[in-house]
Write an enzyme that holds these catalytic residues in place. Structure first.
Site, PDB file in Angstrom:
ATOM      1  CG  ASP A  45      -2.861 -84.950 -61.598  1.00 51.00           C
ATOM      2  OD1 ASP A  45      -3.764 -84.116 -61.396  1.00 51.00           O
ATOM      3  OD2 ASP A  45      -2.196 -85.473 -60.683  1.00 51.00           O
ATOM      4  CE1 TYR A  50       2.227 -86.086 -56.394  1.00 52.26           C
ATOM      5  CE2 TYR A  50       1.787 -85.895 -58.732  1.00 52.26           C
ATOM      6  CZ  TYR A  50       1.338 -86.095 -57.454  1.00 52.26           C
ATOM      7  OH  TYR A  50      -0.003 -86.317 -57.230  1.00 52.26           O
ATOM      8  CE  LYS A  75      -2.677 -83.476 -57.704  1.00 51.70           C
ATOM      9  NZ  LYS A  75      -1.617 -84.140 -58.488  1.00 51.70           N
ATOM     10  CG  HIS A 106      -0.780 -82.362 -52.957  1.00 54.09           C
ATOM     11  ND1 HIS A 106       0.401 -82.428 -53.640  1.00 54.09           N
ATOM     12  CD2 HIS A 106      -1.292 -83.602 -52.991  1.00 54.09           C
ATOM     13  CE1 HIS A 106       0.582 -83.672 -54.071  1.00 54.09           C
ATOM     14  NE2 HIS A 106      -0.430 -84.398 -53.686  1.00 54.09           N
TER      15      HIS A 106
END
Ligand code: A2P
Length: 308
Positions: A45, A50, A75, A106
């Protein structure tokens, strides 16, 4: 092999996935490689936001596990709601792949892409620069388009409450979201949302299933007592409870021993926990422990009841 859950379009998702939020780029390369090659995960994931997708991709390649055997999620970031396909293409390039298994919106908000900060634009008064007039259905129609093109095998959402799904998305959707990924753990079990999602055929996914950094969950008295009764670790119980409830669990770690233990322990605990124990775990939050651990900084803009 990891048990799988069938999504509403027939695509199968391994019920335990590997989380990568807050994993530093230089650490996540090795963590992902280890998760796939040594620990047995087949589900990763990720997210554009990130800031480590390139390294996740490197870890996947280092593992030697074929892309076709991996369920890969990413996302759409909040500043990209007006250009879904371009954002997806950037994510695909980062990860070094030509498709995703699952692409999620997201958050149910569009942040100003021309604001003072590309990732977290802020207004002069300090609030997040949310485009309040943006319609989430206009994001979703672009998600449906990349699905139709075959760039992703399934589409879903993250941090969507029942209210936002019912008011802003489901009435307009051609494709019902396959999943809703939310903060879901012992102290925020989302019982009402999970029941709603199941009634709509939407699979719940749990982020921060261990309670994230400095977690209070690992020393919770109910979790530790149930773990001791089975010779398991508290983390195993926290994850196994989710798996037994049909919720996709996404534990994060950059520590090899924990990466392996979480995968094995989640499946072992899911098999070992009794219905009575699962019900005790369901009730911990309602017994005075209810606590959200992750708070979106743009909550004030829209009202906190707009997300789970
Ligand atoms: P680390 O990555 O340094 O190993 P969550 O999955 O809820 O986001 O929790 C992730 C946090 O929990 C990270 O700080 C991670 O540390 C830690 N963690 C992951 N697995 C375990 C475990 N089995 N026991 C204790 N802490 C863990």
């Amino acid at each position: 092999e990891c048990p799988k859950v069938k999504l509403n379009n027939g695509v199968e998702i391994p019920i335990v996935g590997f989380g990568t939020w807050q994993s530093k780029p230089e650490e996540v390369v090795h963590a992902v490689e280890y998760a796939l090659k040594e620990a047995g995960y087949r589900h990763i994931d990720c997210a554009w936001a990130y800031d480590n997708e390139k390294e996740v991709g490197q870890g996947i390649r280092n593992s030697g596990v074929p892309r076709s055997e991996i369920f890969l999620t990413s996302k759409l970031w909040c500043t990209h709601h007006h250009r879904v396909e371009a954002a997806l293409d950037e994510t695909l390039a980062n990860l070094g792949t030509d498709y995703l298994d699952l692409y999620l919106v997201h958050w149910p908000i569009h942040l100003n892409p021309n604001g003072n900060n590309y990732k977290f634009p802020t207004r002069p008064d300090g609030s997040r620069d949310v485009l309040l007039d943006w319609r989430i259905r206009d994001t979703w129609s672009q998600m449906e388009a990349v699905l139709k093109k075959g760039k992703v095998r399934a589409i879903g959402v993250s941090n969507f409450s029942q209210r936002v799904l019912e008011r802003d998305l489901l009435p307009y959707a051609q494709v019902v979201p396959a999943v809703d990924q939310v903060e879901l753990h012992l102290y925020n079990p989302q019982l009402a949302l999970v029941a709603f999602l199941k009634s709509k055929g939407i699979v719940p996914q749990a982020y921060s299933p261990l309670g994230s950094t400095n977690s209070p969950l690992l020393t919770d008295e109910t979790a530790t007592a149930i773990a001791a009764a089975h010779g398991l670790m508290p983390a195993d119980v926290l994850l196994g409870w989710l798996v037994a409830r049909g919720i996709v669990a996404l534990p994060k770690s950059v520590t090899p021993s924990r990466i392996a233990a979480n995968y094995k322990g989640a499946l072992a605990a899911a098999a070992a926990l009794t219905e009575e124990e699962l019900e005790r775990l369901d009730g911990v939050a309602a017994g005075g422990k209810q606590k959200r651990l992750i708070t979106p900084p743009w909550g004030v803009d829209l009202g906190f009841d707009n997300w789970p």
